[in-house]
Design an enzyme around this catalytic site. Structure first.
Site, PDB file in Angstrom:
ATOM      1  N   LYS A  84       0.868  -1.184   0.000  1.00  0.00           N
ATOM      2  CA  LYS A  84       0.000   0.000   0.000  1.00  0.00           C
ATOM      3  C   LYS A  84       0.904   1.233   0.000  1.00  0.00           C
ATOM      4  O   LYS A  84       1.749   1.410   0.888  1.00  0.00           O
ATOM      5  CB  LYS A  84      -0.884  -0.031   1.239  1.00  0.00           C
TER       6      LYS A  84
HETATM    7  C1  E4P Z   1      -8.198   2.299   3.413  1.00  0.00           C
HETATM    8  O1  E4P Z   1      -7.618   1.313   3.026  1.00  0.00           O
HETATM    9  C2  E4P Z   1      -8.067   2.874   4.747  1.00  0.00           C
HETATM   10  O2  E4P Z   1      -7.534   1.904   5.603  1.00  0.00           O
HETATM   11  C3  E4P Z   1      -9.372   3.290   5.385  1.00  0.00           C
HETATM   12  O3  E4P Z   1     -10.488   2.939   4.624  1.00  0.00           O
HETATM   13  C4  E4P Z   1      -9.366   4.678   5.921  1.00  0.00           C
HETATM   14  O4  E4P Z   1     -10.603   4.942   6.506  1.00  0.00           O
HETATM   15  P1  E4P Z   1     -10.866   6.055   7.610  1.00  0.00           P
HETATM   16  O5  E4P Z   1     -11.196   7.331   6.912  1.00  0.00           O
HETATM   17  O6  E4P Z   1     -12.026   5.519   8.381  1.00  0.00           O
HETATM   18  O7  E4P Z   1      -9.615   6.155   8.445  1.00  0.00           O
END
Ligand code: E4P
Length: 218
Positions: A84
């Site tokens: 990622k």
């Molecule tokens: C995506 O892969 C992230 O881990 C996640 O969806 C972020 O979400 P949040 O805005 O709830 O932190």
């Protein structure tokens, strides 16, 4: 649509795996910090529970060289690990290199069509488009998702649009309408997606009527 679970909590991931619905897992530094266990141990444990892409994030967002080192470390942990990478000029250099090496990537913190276009051109496997954080500040997060899905189809990119930062079942409804390939869903939202008061009362009534009837399966 593929369901990923957005979590680094092993109990949640086990429960979702038992439901038979999970196609992959996304983690991020915040989710991992919340669990307080080792990064490598947690990712490897997740990979032993779920047979699908498991995103592990690199953290040196301002240096392609450092991110590349981190990417090679995390991708050595298990064949299902997807690297990622935070969006940005340095991150996209990393995505190009990893793509050339055959390593899958998930480009994260995308908010606009133009960002998604750049990430798709760099070769991203997954385009993580955040919706909840936009809606939190009175925006319309799903607009970029719809645009990105059209863009991917129009230009025949191999990237898949992944709806991230999901806050409610309504986001899933909108993600389906937008034709998103994947949604990464927090455990609580997945539980909410099962719920409807008429389903609960409907099952109760069938159960009561059956008991009263004296019928059986003979
Ligand atoms: C995506 O892969 C992230 O881990 C996640 O969806 C972020 O979400 P949040 O805005 O709830 O932190």
């Amino acid at each position: 649509m593929k369901f990923f679970i957005d979590s680094a909590n092993l109990d949640e991931i086990r429960k979702v795996a038992e439901m038979g619905l999970v196609d992959g897992v996304t983690t991020n530094p915040t989710l991992l910090a919340k669990e307080g266990k080792g990064f490598k141990t947690t990712i490897q444990e997740i990979c032993s529970i779920v047979d699908g892409p498991v995103s592990a994030e690199v953290v040196s967002a301002t240096s392609a060289e450092e991110m590349l080192k981190e990417a090679h470390i995390v991708s050595s942990w298990h064949p299902n690990v997807v690297v990622k990478v935070p969006f940005g000029p340095e991150g996209m250099k990393v995505v190009k290199k990893l793509t050339a090496e055959g390593i899958k990537t998930n480009v994260t913190v995308l908010f606009t069509l133009t960002q998604a276009l750049i990430a798709a051109k760099a070769g991203a496997t997954f385009l993580s488009n955040f919706v909840g954080r936009v809606d939190d500040i009175s925006g319309e997060g799903m607009v970029a998702v719809r645009d990105s899905v059209n863009m991917v189809h129009e230009y025949e990119f191999k990237s898949e649009v992944l709806v991230a930062s999901v806050r409610s079942p309504q986001h899933i409804v909108e993600a389906v309408r937008a034709g998103a390939h994947i949604a990464t869903i927090p455990f609580k939202v997945l539980e909410q997606m099962y719920q409807h008061p008429l389903t609960t009362s409907g099952i109760e009534r069938f159960t009561e009527d059956w008991k009263k009837s004296g019928l059986n399966f003979d």
